[in-house]
Every structure is written in structure tokens, then in C-alpha cells.
Design a protein around this motif. Sequence first.
Motif, short mmCIF file in Angstrom:
data_model
loop_
_atom_site.label_atom_id
_atom_site.label_comp_id
_atom_site.label_asym_id
_atom_site.label_seq_id
_atom_site.Cartn_x
_atom_site.Cartn_y
_atom_site.Cartn_z
N UNK A 20 0.83 -1.21 0.00
CA UNK A 20 0.00 0.00 0.00
C UNK A 20 0.86 1.26 0.00
N UNK A 21 1.93 1.24 0.78
CA UNK A 21 2.84 2.39 0.88
C UNK A 21 3.47 2.70 -0.49
N UNK A 22 3.98 1.67 -1.14
CA UNK A 22 4.62 1.87 -2.44
C UNK A 22 3.58 2.29 -3.48
N UNK A 23 2.46 1.61 -3.53
CA UNK A 23 1.41 1.94 -4.50
C UNK A 23 0.97 3.40 -4.35
N UNK A 24 0.69 3.80 -3.13
CA UNK A 24 0.25 5.18 -2.89
C UNK A 24 1.27 6.20 -3.35
N UNK A 50 8.19 -7.43 -2.34
CA UNK A 50 7.15 -6.48 -2.77
C UNK A 50 7.73 -5.47 -3.74
N UNK A 51 8.92 -4.96 -3.43
CA UNK A 51 9.58 -3.98 -4.29
C UNK A 51 9.83 -4.57 -5.68
N UNK A 52 10.30 -5.79 -5.73
CA UNK A 52 10.57 -6.46 -7.01
C UNK A 52 9.29 -6.68 -7.80
N UNK A 53 8.17 -6.92 -7.12
CA UNK A 53 6.89 -7.08 -7.81
C UNK A 53 6.48 -5.82 -8.56
N UNK A 54 6.95 -4.68 -8.11
CA UNK A 54 6.70 -3.40 -8.80
C UNK A 54 7.76 -3.11 -9.86
#
Length: 72
Positions: A20-24, A50-54
Motif C-alpha cells: 500500500x505504501x509503495x502503490x500510494x 514487494x519492491x521487485x513485484x513493482x
Amino acid sequence: MYKLDLHGYKIDKTTDVVDSFIYDHIQFGSKQLEIMTGDSKVVKSVVKEVVENYGLDCKPHVYNPNVLTITL
């Protein structure tokens, strides 16, 4: 720079909080983020996943290896 401190979060909530933090901040147009993981290898690996998924990369902070820096 925006920061997220994961101290006090349970491992099973970490993925959702970081996602959520990265997406926002991608939507907001932020340039760089810091996530304070503490010394936990498990938390660091969850954050990195999570970072790699983005399609992004994270690096340990220059002065504090318990903080991961993400450039968006």
C-alpha cells in the motif's frame, strides 16, 4: 523523502503495509522512499519481494543498513 517504519508490525501484515505504501507513493509521484526494517532478515526479504513485484530496486541506506531506500 517519505518513510515507513515497520517496527511493531507483525510479519503477516508487512506485505500489505509495504504494498500500500509503495502503490500510494507511485500514484502520488514520489521520487524516493525509505522503509525502516530493523535487523530482521525476514522483514527485509518481504520488503524486497514487494519492491521487485513493482519492478523496482531497493538498496540499503548508506549510513544505516536497517533502512532500505527505494527509487521510484
